[in-house]
Design an enzyme around this catalytic site. Structure first.
Site, PDB file in Angstrom:
ATOM      1  N   ASP A 118       4.884  -2.979  -2.809  1.00 17.19           N
ATOM      2  CA  ASP A 118       5.085  -4.314  -3.353  1.00 17.19           C
ATOM      3  C   ASP A 118       3.935  -4.599  -4.330  1.00 17.19           C
ATOM      4  O   ASP A 118       2.968  -3.833  -4.436  1.00 17.19           O
ATOM      5  CB  ASP A 118       5.183  -5.364  -2.230  1.00 17.19           C
ATOM      6  CG  ASP A 118       5.930  -6.607  -2.710  1.00 17.19           C
ATOM      7  OD1 ASP A 118       6.047  -6.811  -3.931  1.00 17.19           O
ATOM      8  OD2 ASP A 118       6.396  -7.397  -1.863  1.00 17.19           O
TER       9      ASP A 118
HETATM   10  C1  BGC Z   1       7.608  -9.637  -4.218  1.00 19.33           C
HETATM   11  C2  BGC Z   1       8.735  -8.648  -4.292  1.00 19.33           C
HETATM   12  C3  BGC Z   1       9.133  -8.426  -5.718  1.00 19.33           C
HETATM   13  C4  BGC Z   1       7.922  -7.939  -6.489  1.00 19.33           C
HETATM   14  C5  BGC Z   1       8.216  -7.622  -7.944  1.00 19.33           C
HETATM   15  C6  BGC Z   1       6.474  -9.268  -5.140  1.00 19.33           C
HETATM   16  O1  BGC Z   1       5.509 -10.261  -5.220  1.00 19.33           O
HETATM   17  O2  BGC Z   1       7.139  -9.706  -2.889  1.00 19.33           O
HETATM   18  O3  BGC Z   1       9.817  -9.109  -3.521  1.00 19.33           O
HETATM   19  O4  BGC Z   1      10.178  -7.507  -5.793  1.00 19.33           O
HETATM   20  O5  BGC Z   1       6.929  -8.933  -6.431  1.00 19.33           O
HETATM   21  O6  BGC Z   1       8.406  -8.746  -8.700  1.00 19.33           O
END
Ligand code: BGC
Length: 838
Positions: free
Chosen positions: A356
């Site tokens: 993430d």
């Molecule tokens: C979120 C994810 C997301 C990623 C990319 C993160 O902060 O937890 O769910 O896919 O960012 O934008």
């Protein structure tokens, strides 16, 4: 209006985060420096050479025997991967493991690989690697040092980057563009929690396939979706992104998303690779607070939280995103138990894992790495293949490889996984956005997203008025409607917190749709906003009261804004924000019949409303066709059929509240929990101030018709244990019931089958969903519904983490909610000496 995560969302947010981050940075740096010094003084090295010399075969225990995705295991792809891998330099290999967002600076692009920059990585710089480290994604793409990009959207923008990678980089490896397309690209359907309320997997396949088709015209070939985290606590804002509290429903939905996104061939135009997130158990963060930690038994992990991820992997999900949270003390983005043992070892996952956003860097904050190099080593050797935005893999891996702390085998295996997905998605053949780019909601997609919204609404209450008829559907005699509330004409909030690239101008609000109806029917619509979503000013109240007084029926559109749920949207209160409750009470005081529509990304506490308002409908955030879908249901063109995917509590203090709880040794059987306890009634598992039950439980939802259930039966009342254990793929028995539409109109009901297992060596939930079906019946029509039950439905995890069945007693209920009360039962028996089963 591309909405991004909390860090990527907008310049203002970004500035705030950077400032906060840099402030925290100096603090963390002194802590880190101090810690290293202390360790040195006691003669302990933070990272020892002995630890570094982990044999390559152990670091890379990732051989996949039974691959989860057959396409990724295609020998032809393997040959191409190996051929390419042999030609790659270390920098180019690392490049495939690096992901940035749109930070391109065309003027700085050179076509040669520049000498490695002298980067002194600092922990907090990684929070915003883009500005703090002057990352130029264009330069990286042109020199083969970037593998994928996030939230870079649009044919023109993605093609610009792709040309740099394909035309200018030495090996011409295309970039993979990923984005948070969560519930539609330009044509937006309801938020995932709302979609789950439809209990309609075919619908999920259809809408997610539609989103994939739209987004791929803008160059997106990879979705950071589905989020399949089980959420039993609505304080967690991200509950809105998943399918709610139940593992069975979650698994069905997870499979449907993968089918919709990936189809049966990843390379087919219009299909995209999915990223199942957030692995694992992110939904169980303590106290529902975003980015918090998770702690649970392995049995709960396997039985409750893992099934949806497993279902998605079994369905062929090409990628998985590792979560922010720690699980039992080990951050999920450096967790070999989750990633190497379970995901790859047990499930045979053969796609790649992406971290993430800055999750690799965050290992430092989790306190399991004192420096970027250690964080990087821990992440990659635990199975995180791609570093999203941390700026750690690109800066740390060269040194770690040189020192031997990370073996080339580990790097090669991670690169292979990425390349397999790139080959399977057909990126090498079709690197650029193709077809006519979809830049606005598609007219031909509106009927589908409208149906999705209609199916997502959950009618929570529909009391009869004095005349004997329920308030909904609206009677044609109610010609004068008052529409009141901050969400009645709020296009932006109809798309929730993750509206992707949906444009507000494409959205039909409730006010617009009701105005169209009023014109068709010759009625009058009075509109008053009343208040803002989160405000204290009552300046708009008088106008709202006046509108209510002039109307036959009042429709109140209240609830949360889209931003109050989703990432960073945890709430400690679950009531109506601002002064909406006051507005509600004042409107009800006019004595006019009120229909309350709740827009929210989570269950709210609706006690007062449930006592005083005849009709309440939960409508989530319905998407592009919000207004039309609502008008269709309010006027009865469509009967509501949604069922709650999460329990609605009576008080925040009940959370986490879910229907499939474990039993207690002091059940409050036969006690009136609505009364304060006296005498013996105190010493049972209860609260003294609120009943234990949900106000509206899981699986609950009304229709404009009514249904009855008779003859709940099982096809076998006794099953030999050996047969139950031996037969893992076909049903062991069937549970059946006859259901009848006892109302006056054709309607759809979600029939649900629940099971309880009593007498096992590990205590089992008081009931668990094990099957459901949407059934449409005409008035008076009856149908038999059948639910096959086999090993998957009847087994549980024992202390050895193995799914098993024991000689126990099972109760089966079939009905219209988790309160279903018509039951049948059967037993699993052990073989006796003469071969009979008892
Ligand atoms: C979120 C994810 C997301 C990623 C990319 C993160 O902060 O937890 O769910 O896919 O960012 O934008």
């Amino acid at each position: 209006m591309l909405r991004m995560n909390s860090i990527g969302c907008n310049a203002v947010d970004l500035d705030i985060m950077i400032t906060a981050g840099l402030r925290a940075h100096s603090c963390i740096r002194s802590i880190l420096a101090g810690a290293t010094l202390c360790l040195a003084l006691v003669g302990f090295e933070p990272y020892s050479a002995a630890q570094a010399a982990v044999p390559a075969s152990t670091q890379n225990a990732n051989r996949v025997e039974h691959p989860s995705n057959v396409q990724l295991a295609d020998p032809k792809i393997e040959t191409r991967v190996e051929h390419l891998l042999r030609q790659m330099t270390i920098e180019e290999k690392i490049g495939q493991l690096v992901q940035y967002n749109d930070t391109g600076d065309a003027s700085a692009v050179q076509t040669s690989v520049a000498p490695p920059a002298v980067v002194k990585p600092r922990a907090m710089d990684a929070l915003n690697p883009v500005s703090a480290n002057h990352v130029n994604a264009m330069q990286l793409a042109a020199t083969g040092r970037l593998g994928s990009m996030l939230n870079t959207v649009g044919a023109q923008r993605t093609n610009t980057y792709q040309h740099l990678a394909v035309d200018q980089s030495r090996l011409h490896i295309p970039l993979l563009f990923g984005a948070d397309v969560i519930h539609g690209f330009r044509t937006i359907y309801p938020v995932p929690l709302g979609l789950a309320a439809s209990f309609d997997p075919e619908l999920i396949v259809a809408v997610s396939n539609m989103a994939a088709e739209e987004a791929s015209t803008a160059g997106i070939r990879w979705f950071y979706s589905p989020m399949v985290d089980i959420s039993r606590d609505p304080r967690w804002g991200r509950s809105v992104e998943g399918a709610g509290e139940d593992p069975y429903l979650g698994a069905v939905m997870a499979r449907a998303y993968i089918r919709g996104y990936q189809g049966d061939d990843l390379s087919k135009p219009g299909n995209v690779a999915a990223s199942v997130k957030h692995f694992a158990a992110y939904g169980a963060v303590e106290a529902g607070r975003e980015y918090n930690s998770t702690d649970m038994s392995e049995i709960t992990l396997r039985q409750v939280y893992l099934p949806p991820y497993r279902a998605a992997v079994d369905a062929g999900a090409a990628t998985v995103m590792s979560a922010f949270n720690s699980l039992n003390g080990v951050p999920a983005s450096a967790n070999p138990f989750l990633l190497n043992k379970i995901l790859r070892g047990e499930w045979g996952f053969n796609g790649f894992v992406v971290s993430d956003y800055t999750a690799v860097m965050e290992l430092i904050y989790h306190g399991i790495a004192l420096d970027p190099a250690t964080a990087t080593r821990k992440a990659i050797t635990s199975g995180v293949d791609v570093d999203m935005m941390s700026h750690f893999y690109d800066t740390q891996l060269p040194g770690l490889i040189r020192s031997g702390e990370v073996s080339m085998d580990v790097i090669d295996e991670a690169v292979r996984r990425v390349l397999r997905v790139k080959f399977a998605t057909g990126l090498f053949e079709h690197p650029y956005a193709e077809g006519v780019e979809v830049t606005a909601a598609v007219a031909g997609h509106r009927p589908l997203v409208r149906r999705a919204a209609e199916e997502s609404f959950v009618l929570l209450q529909n009391d009869k008025l004095a005349g004997g008829a329920p308030l909904l559907p609206l009677s044609p005699a109610s010609r004068r409607l008052a529409l009141i509330g901050p969400l009645a004409d709020d296009a932006g909030d109809m798309v929730g917190g993750w509206g992707s690239a949906g444009e507000e101008s494409d959205i039909i609000t409730l006010r617009q749709a009701l105005a169209e109806r009023a014109q068709q029917l010759g009625g009058t619509l009075f509109y008053a906003k009343g208040t803002k979503i989160d405000d204290v000013s009552q300046a708009g109240f008088p106008e709202a009261i006046k509108a209510a007084r002039e109307a036959d029926v009042v429709l109140l559109a209240l609830g949360e804004s889209g931003r109050m749920s989703g990432e960073g949207g945890s709430r400690a209160n679950l009531d109506l924000p601002g002064n909406q409750q006051q507005l509600l009470e004042e409107v009800v005081a006019t004595g006019k019949p009120v229909v309350l529509l709740i827009f929210s990304g989570r269950p709210l506490v609706l006690n007062w409303a449930a006592k005083h308002i005849p009709a309440i409908m939960e409508v989530w955030f319905p998407g592009t066709e919000a207004g039309h879908a609502l008008a269709n249901v309010l006027y009865g063109d469509v009967s509501p059929s949604g069922k709650l995917p999460m329990s609605f509590p009576r008080a925040v203090g009940q959370e986490p509240l879910y229907y499939n709880q474990l039993p207690t040794g002091r059940p409050p059987t036969g006690i009136d929990l609505s009364q304060p306890p006296s005498g013996e009634a105190r010493f049972v598992s209860r609260y003294i101030d609120v009943p234990n039950s949900a106000l509206f439980p899981f699986g609950y939802g009304l229709s404009y018709s009514s249904f009855s259930y008779q003859d709940v039966k099982v096809s076998m009342t006794s099953i030999p244990l050996l047969r139950a254990l031996a037969n893992r793929s076909t049903p062991l028995l069937e549970a059946t019931a006859t259901m009848t539409n006892t109302g006056e109109r054709t309607a759809t009901e979600v029939v649900q089958c629940y099971v309880r297992n009593l007498g096992a060596s590990i205590e089992q939930p008081v009931r668990s969903l094990k099957g459901f079906e949407r059934v449409t019946l005409a008035p008076g029509e009856s149908r038999q519904v059948n639910f096959p039950l086999g090993f998957n439905e009847l087994s549980f995890f024992n202390l050895e983490s193995t799914p098993t069945i024991e000689t126990t007693h099972y109760t089966v209920w079939i009905g219209g909610s988790s309160l279903a009360n018509q039951e049948a039962s059967f037993v699993v028996v052990s073989p006796t000496r003469d071969g009979d089963s008892r």
